[in-house]
Motif scaffolding. Sequence first.
Motif, PDB file in Angstrom:
ATOM      1  N   SER A 263       1.173  -1.610   0.001  1.00 32.49           N
ATOM      2  CA  SER A 263      -0.370   0.212  -0.283  1.00 32.49           C
ATOM      3  C   SER A 263       0.563   1.623   0.069  1.00 32.49           C
ATOM      4  O   SER A 263       0.287   1.920  -0.132  1.00 32.49           O
ATOM      5  N   GLU A 264       2.034   1.082   0.091  1.00 31.69           N
ATOM      6  CA  GLU A 264       3.139   2.598   0.406  1.00 31.69           C
ATOM      7  C   GLU A 264       3.330   2.636  -0.797  1.00 31.69           C
ATOM      8  O   GLU A 264       3.688   2.197  -1.922  1.00 31.69           O
ATOM      9  N   ASN A 265       2.881   3.926  -1.170  1.00 32.46           N
ATOM     10  CA  ASN A 265       3.338   4.323  -2.492  1.00 32.46           C
ATOM     11  C   ASN A 265       5.162   5.197  -2.232  1.00 32.46           C
ATOM     12  O   ASN A 265       5.356   6.539  -1.727  1.00 32.46           O
ATOM     13  N   ILE A 266       6.153   4.391  -3.123  1.00 35.57           N
ATOM     14  CA  ILE A 266       7.331   4.754  -3.214  1.00 35.57           C
ATOM     15  C   ILE A 266       7.927   5.315  -4.560  1.00 35.57           C
ATOM     16  O   ILE A 266       7.784   4.710  -5.817  1.00 35.57           O
ATOM     17  N   PRO A 267       8.768   6.139  -3.814  1.00 36.54           N
ATOM     18  CA  PRO A 267       8.892   7.738  -5.230  1.00 36.54           C
ATOM     19  C   PRO A 267      10.330   6.648  -5.629  1.00 36.54           C
ATOM     20  O   PRO A 267      11.526   6.332  -5.186  1.00 36.54           O
ATOM     21  N   VAL A 268      10.433   6.992  -6.942  1.00 38.02           N
ATOM     22  CA  VAL A 268      11.321   6.914  -7.946  1.00 38.02           C
ATOM     23  C   VAL A 268      11.803   7.471  -9.904  1.00 38.02           C
ATOM     24  O   VAL A 268      10.919   8.298  -9.508  1.00 38.02           O
ATOM     25  N   ASP A 269      12.952   7.809  -8.893  1.00 35.72           N
ATOM     26  CA  ASP A 269      13.730   8.906 -10.139  1.00 35.72           C
ATOM     27  C   ASP A 269      13.967   7.921 -11.493  1.00 35.72           C
ATOM     28  O   ASP A 269      15.460   7.584 -11.206  1.00 35.72           O
ATOM     29  N   VAL A 270      13.238   7.788 -12.083  1.00 35.24           N
ATOM     30  CA  VAL A 270      13.495   6.475 -13.202  1.00 35.24           C
ATOM     31  C   VAL A 270      13.659   7.141 -15.002  1.00 35.24           C
ATOM     32  O   VAL A 270      12.311   8.084 -14.901  1.00 35.24           O
ATOM     33  N   ARG A 271      14.290   7.299 -14.927  1.00 36.53           N
ATOM     34  CA  ARG A 271      14.699   7.791 -17.100  1.00 36.53           C
ATOM     35  C   ARG A 271      14.419   6.530 -17.587  1.00 36.53           C
ATOM     36  O   ARG A 271      14.870   5.473 -17.597  1.00 36.53           O
ATOM     37  N   ILE A 272      12.841   6.146 -18.802  1.00 36.09           N
ATOM     38  CA  ILE A 272      12.593   5.180 -19.550  1.00 36.09           C
ATOM     39  C   ILE A 272      12.951   5.634 -20.947  1.00 36.09           C
ATOM     40  O   ILE A 272      12.854   6.725 -21.434  1.00 36.09           O
ATOM     41  N   VAL A 273      13.811   4.959 -20.827  1.00 31.34           N
ATOM     42  CA  VAL A 273      13.697   4.552 -22.558  1.00 31.34           C
ATOM     43  C   VAL A 273      13.307   2.648 -22.912  1.00 31.34           C
ATOM     44  O   VAL A 273      13.580   2.355 -22.373  1.00 31.34           O
ATOM     45  N   ALA A 274      12.342   3.109 -23.753  1.00 27.48           N
ATOM     46  CA  ALA A 274      11.172   1.902 -24.404  1.00 27.48           C
ATOM     47  C   ALA A 274      11.545   1.993 -25.957  1.00 27.48           C
ATOM     48  O   ALA A 274      12.370   2.694 -26.382  1.00 27.48           O
ATOM     49  N   ALA A 275      11.215   0.143 -26.533  1.00 32.31           N
ATOM     50  CA  ALA A 275      11.746  -0.009 -27.281  1.00 32.31           C
ATOM     51  C   ALA A 275      10.713  -1.283 -27.823  1.00 32.31           C
ATOM     52  O   ALA A 275      10.188  -1.828 -27.708  1.00 32.31           O
ATOM     53  N   THR A 276      10.532  -1.311 -29.094  1.00 33.06           N
ATOM     54  CA  THR A 276       9.792  -1.906 -30.540  1.00 33.06           C
ATOM     55  C   THR A 276      10.483  -2.170 -31.517  1.00 33.06           C
ATOM     56  O   THR A 276      10.626  -0.862 -31.652  1.00 33.06           O
TER      57      THR A 276
END
Length: 449
Positions: A263-276
């Motif tokens: 139930s805890e909201n955990i802050p994250v600092d993440v840069r997303i690189v996606a691919a397809t």
Amino acid sequence: MADAQQQPSVLIVDDDANFASAAADFARAHGFQTSIAHSLEESRRAMGRGMSDLTMLDVTLPDGTAFDLLAELDARQHSRIALMTGETSLETARRAVGLPVLDYLLKPLCPQQFESLLSQASARALAQIAGARPDGIVGDCDAMRQLTVDLDRVAPARVSVLITGESGTGKELVARAVHDRSRRRGAFVAVNCGAIAPDLLASHLFGHERGSFTGAQQRHVGYFEQANRGTLFLDEITEMPPALQVYLLRVLETGEVTRVGGSENIPVDVRIVAATNRDPIQSIEQGKLREDLYYRLADFVIALPPLRARGTDVVLLANVFVERLNAEHGQVKQLAPDAERMLVRHGWPGNIRELRSVVQRAYLLSDGPLVRIPVLGRRALPLHQDDSSIVFHVGMSYADVEREMLLKTLTKVDGDKTEAARILGVSVRTIHNQLARLAVAGDDAIPHV
């Protein structure tokens, strides 16, 4: 003009001053740094000053022969050697076989042959430079030059990146380059969304609490938390279940994750690189990719070209793979003179991954210093373009071209042979005859005749 330190170099060893000067002028016009020696003694001094990418040796010199010099050389000193002679000799040709010699040339040199020799030497020199690059990205075509510019622009920015391209074009390598060139100090974490069972993907991405489901015997930190202050690479993003795409979009908008069963909201600092490897717009239309998620991921799009569209980059890459294999096996091999023709004419449907496999196999099967690329059979190319276009490549037979044109046109008109005949400018009988020939050949891609 390339930077002087990156220019390939050639040493021309010939006692004919006029020939040596003309050859040096030709090489300089093709971007080479040049030096000249007129005897074995002068060539030894020139070699002592540094390694050349190509050494052109006249067989007969005032103080000995090219073979005397070759016997003294460590093959690693001068990676490309070409022998030149004004007189044909069976004995000389026989002695050249088995040596680390790039070519055996008859004077006067044919300009096309000389240009091909320089091209091969330049490709290997570039390969050695590219192989030393920390990001591992190799390429000299316009698209790859633009990629370098794009990476420098987007890597430091706080934006998501979507990389598109066929399988085997190097999407993860580019994703790592985005991370390495960024200012982010966290880890680079890669996950293939199509390689994890859909019911387990949420747990892998976002983590889970102990007891949240059968088998969850302890808390698990997901990929988002592992990539905190770093980069998360989501490969094959269109394989992610639609319900999970909704949650991913919420995480990207809020910057918080909630572990499965928590139930805890955990802050994250993440840069997303996606691919397809799919066309993202078609994936949206087919319901494989949410449109709102696409726009969230595609702040900056990098489209990687297939290998068949990169010209002589295929030769550059092959040389890089040979150099890496040399380092791994402690040997000094090089591509055979006819390798460029073999490499460029193939369509490479498996792209760089296929090329690496072909070069490695050829390297391991070669007993001597030359890596000979085998004759590669034609294979159907993946068609990721829209329904109104067809990809052909150099090396396809007319029969293959006709087949692709016929089948794609029939698909476009829902199998209407009369309409297909009208579009192609042939008779309906011709359409039926072509389909019949394909059926006899056992082609399982044809519609019912």
